[in-house]
Scaffold this motif. Structure first.
Motif: not given
Length: 169
Positions: A13, A97, A129, A136
Motif C-alpha cells: 500500500r 494517512r 487506499d 480525499k
C-alpha cells in the motif's frame, strides 16, 4: 511483501501511494513550468488576487514542492519498514494517512480552470487506499471548486478608522 507495520500500513500500500505521489508530483511540476513560463512578477499588485497569476504560480509551486516532500516522507517510512526498524517510524505512518497540506493550500490559490496536468495529478492521489477520507475530500474540493478562494479579498482591505468617542477637537 504484505508485512504490516505497527500502524497497519503494509509495504504494498505504501509503494502504491508512493508511485501515485511521484507521478502526481511530476504532473504538478509540468503545470508549474507552464505558469512559470507566463512570467508573472511576484511584486505585482496581482499578488493580492485569489486566482491571479502570482497566486496561481505560488499555488502550483506549493503543490509541486509538497508532493516532493511528501514522497520523501513516504520513502523514509518505507525504508524504515523494509529494514525492520518499525520503531523508527513513530507517528509518521499515521501522519502519512492524512496526506499533505499543500493540496488544499495550493489549490485554493489557483485560477480556474486548473490545468490538465494539475487535474490528472490530483485524481491520481484519489486512487491509493492509504489516505484518509478527509484527504480525499480535500482533493475533491480543490477539483470541484469554481474559483480560487485564497487570499480572501478582505485580507488586504484597510479598516476604516474608528471615530474617537468623547473627544473634542
Amino acid at each position: 511483501m504484505e508485512r504490516e507495520n505497527g500502524i497497519g500500513i503494509d509495504i504494498d500500500r505504501l509503494v502504491k501511494a508512493m508511485r501515485a505521489v511521484d507521478e502526481a508530483g511530476r504532473l504538478f511540476d509540468e503545470a508549474l513550468a507552464v505558469y512559470q513560463a507566463r512570467g508573472p512578477k511576484r511584486t505585482s499588485e496581482e499578488f493580492n488576487v485569489a486566482g491571479g497569476p502570482v497566486q496561481t504560480l505560488q499555488g502550483a509551486e506549493e503543490m509541486a514542492l509538497g508532493a516532493r516532500r511528501f514522497l520523501a516522507e513516504l520513502a523514509l517510512i518505507a525504508g524504515y519498514r523494509t529494514a525492520g526498524l518499525d520503531d523508527r517510524v513513530g507517528g509518521r505512518g499515521e501522519a502519512a494517512r492524512t496526506g499533505f497540506a499543500a493540496i488544499r493550500g495550493g489549490g485554493s490559490r489557483m485560477a480556474r480552470p486548473l490545468l490538465d496536468p494539475t487535474l490528472r495529478g490530483l485524481r491520481l492521489l484519489l486512487a491509493p487506499d492509504l489516505f484518509d477520507p478527509a484527504f480525499k475530500a480535500e482533493i475533491e474540493e480543490v477539483v470541484n471548486a469554481d474559483q480560487a478562494t485564497y487570499p480572501a479579498p478582505s485580507t488586504f482591505r484597510i479598516p476604516a478608522p474608528v471615530p474617537a468617542v468623547g473627544r473634542t477637537p
